[in-house]
Write an enzyme that holds these catalytic residues in place. Sequence first.
Site, PDB file in Angstrom:
ATOM      1  CD  GLN A  32      -2.091  -1.591  -6.024  1.00  0.00           C
ATOM      2  OE1 GLN A  32      -2.976  -0.630  -5.649  1.00  0.00           O
ATOM      3  NE2 GLN A  32      -0.588  -1.098  -6.748  1.00  0.00           N
ATOM      4  CB  SER A  73       4.833   3.596   2.127  1.00  0.00           C
ATOM      5  OG  SER A  73       3.670   4.216   2.068  1.00  0.00           O
ATOM      6  N   GLY A 104      10.855   3.631  -4.684  1.00  0.00           N
ATOM      7  CA  GLY A 104      10.378   2.570  -5.348  1.00  0.00           C
ATOM      8  C   GLY A 104       9.727   2.882  -6.404  1.00  0.00           C
ATOM      9  CG  HIS A 105       6.706   5.327  -6.799  1.00  0.00           C
ATOM     10  ND1 HIS A 105       6.499   6.190  -6.126  1.00  0.00           N
ATOM     11  CD2 HIS A 105       5.197   5.115  -7.067  1.00  0.00           C
ATOM     12  CE1 HIS A 105       5.603   6.649  -5.140  1.00  0.00           C
ATOM     13  NE2 HIS A 105       4.717   5.452  -5.778  1.00  0.00           N
ATOM     14  CG  ASP A 162       0.906  -1.211  -2.820  1.00  0.00           C
ATOM     15  OD1 ASP A 162       0.125  -0.799  -1.858  1.00  0.00           O
ATOM     16  OD2 ASP A 162       1.729  -0.778  -3.467  1.00  0.00           O
TER      17      ASP A 162
END
Length: 279
Positions: A154, A186, A36-37, A151
Amino acid sequence: MRIIRSRTELATLVAQWRNAGETIGFVPTMGSLHNGHLTLVNALDGQATRRIVSIFVNPIQFDNAADFQLYPRGLEADAALLEGTGKVAVLYAPDGAEMYPEGFATRITVSGLDGMLCGADRPGHFDGVATVVTKLLLQTGADIAAFGEKDYQQLCLIRRLVQDLNLPVRIKPVPTVREADGLALSSRNRRLTPQQREQAPYLPAALRACIADIQAGKAVDACLQSCRENLKSHGFNVHYLDLRSGDTLLTTETLTPDARLFVAASLGDIRLIDNMAAA
Ligand code: AMP
């Protein structure tokens, strides 16, 4: 890739880049990096000439000391992953004293958005997020910064903050990256026991089923209630399950074009969140 731990060293480099006409792309993270990052890093392809990734487990966004202590960490493996992309110029990994020196007393509050969903569940969390993201955006001089829809609240809060404070940065949203079984990637997934890891994909599956029911014309309230009960019977402790506008985050009882389904639910002491477009 340079690993920088000090604010002043980063400032010197960023000033050199600015003089050379470079543009800066930024991905803030808390480390324990996963695909994901890396997708956030890739989302900045062609958007900036230099990329900075930060790793900082931000103490002031944890409402629970044990959660902060147990948050997975592994700087060496993270640095190797980032190096492997060949795309990251700097890994910025300040420590707590660098970010919050003695006497630090400022908090940024994004009113309204901070009191609902995860904000209601985790008092002070979003003040911590807004404060650290503001600092990081200023420290990195980012022209563009990528944030995950995983998120989603966020992301909304950061957009509001950037607009309200006239921060000169573009926010790039990135769709949620999932495992083959549907579970949203996650860092916290690493803390799931093998049994919990088997249960976890039921969360996105339940969201999809609930959305299908709503789309089939069933009453939203009844769909949400039966989804909550389903999740409970599969071992989840449901903190919230709401249909809300993806723009305002206000609850909606009808399937508006921007409606999204938001969930937070725990397996044991691991809190998982997810959200999906419902229309
Ligand atoms: P974290 O390290 O969990 O604070 O996340 C850092 C950034 O990565 C945030 O913008 C997250 O929304 C994003 N992110 C985390 N997990 C995912 C995912 N599964 N898909 C897309 N973005 C993600």
